[in-house]
Design a protein around this motif. Structure first.
Motif, PDB file in Angstrom:
ATOM      1  N   LYS A 116       0.859  -1.177   0.000  1.00 33.56           N
ATOM      2  CA  LYS A 116       0.000   0.000   0.000  1.00 33.56           C
ATOM      3  C   LYS A 116       0.898   1.230   0.000  1.00 33.56           C
TER       4      LYS A 116
ATOM      5  N   SER B  63       1.176   4.941   0.585  1.00 41.46           N
ATOM      6  CA  SER B  63       0.594   6.176   1.128  1.00 41.46           C
ATOM      7  C   SER B  63       1.557   7.345   1.011  1.00 41.46           C
TER       8      SER B  63
ATOM      9  N   ASP C 137       6.941   4.760   1.010  1.00 46.16           N
ATOM     10  CA  ASP C 137       6.563   3.396   0.622  1.00 46.16           C
ATOM     11  C   ASP C 137       7.058   3.060  -0.772  1.00 46.16           C
TER      12      ASP C 137
END
Length: 203
Positions: free
Chosen positions: A36, A38, A107
């Motif tokens: 994921k 972000s 990330d």
């Protein structure tokens, strides 16, 4: 933030080529399960002719709003010559200094350079992904290896980059009528046994 201790930087071009062949075996070109994003960071450096100092750093953005949330820079004496195909040995020591002071951890990293569209499939983005331990994508303004077919003029047009019979990236038109950028096949990151990575489904 901590760095992965891959190798020393005091190497000759011949030793750098050998290291690329070794490091290439550690790349994993697929997205880690459950990734994921972000926070995404852009990385780049600049140099001046007849100046042995490199200036570089990171800008971290919130992935949904593209609002800057952090930035960090560094200036480092350049100790490796400019050699096509070995750019990471010149630029990563600069980015490594900035990385040590960068918070929060992104990330995903985007490098102004090649991923696997490289003669040894070990461009700046691949090397940086291994060093920083974060999924990484290359986004280059010119081709180092390979060719692509016709590319539409419209925004979002793509064409595969082929080198030695392998798809090593995509030419992508980001705006109508502008020159394309060159990115991994779909997005890519790089490392084996070091955590998440991205794959062509990415350089």
């Amino acid at each position: 933030m901590k760095l992965k201790l891959l190798h020393g930087w005091d190497v000759t071009p011949q030793q750098a080529v050998a290291l690329q062949h070794t490091l290439r075996e550690r790349l994993v070109l697929r997205a880690p399960p459950g990734l994921k994003v972000s926070r995404v960071a852009g990385a780049d450096i600049s140099t001046e002719r007849d100046n042995d100092t490199g200036y570089g750093g990171f800008v971290v953005l919130d992935a949904s709003s593209l609002t800057p949330v952090a930035q960090q820079g560094a200036e480092v004496t350049l100790r490796f010559p400019y050699v096509p195909g070995l750019l990471s040995f010149r630029e990563l020591p600069v980015l490594a200094e900035a990385w040590k002071r960068l918070e929060p951890v992104p990330d995903l990293l985007i490098f102004d350079g090649q991923g696997i569209a490289h003669p040894r499939r070990m461009g700046l983005a691949c090397h940086g992904g291994l060093l920083f331990g974060v999924p990484s994508i290359g986004c280059a303004k010119s081709l180092l290896v390979g060719t692509h077919g016709p590319l539409g003029e419209e925004r979002g047009a793509t064409a595969e980059i082929l080198h030695r019979g392998e798809v090593v990236g995509m030419a992508v038109r980001t705006r109508k009528g502008v020159s394309p950028v060159y990115v991994p096949p779909d997005g890519s990151s790089h490392r084996r046994g070091l955590g998440p990575s991205l794959e062509p489904s990415l350089s």
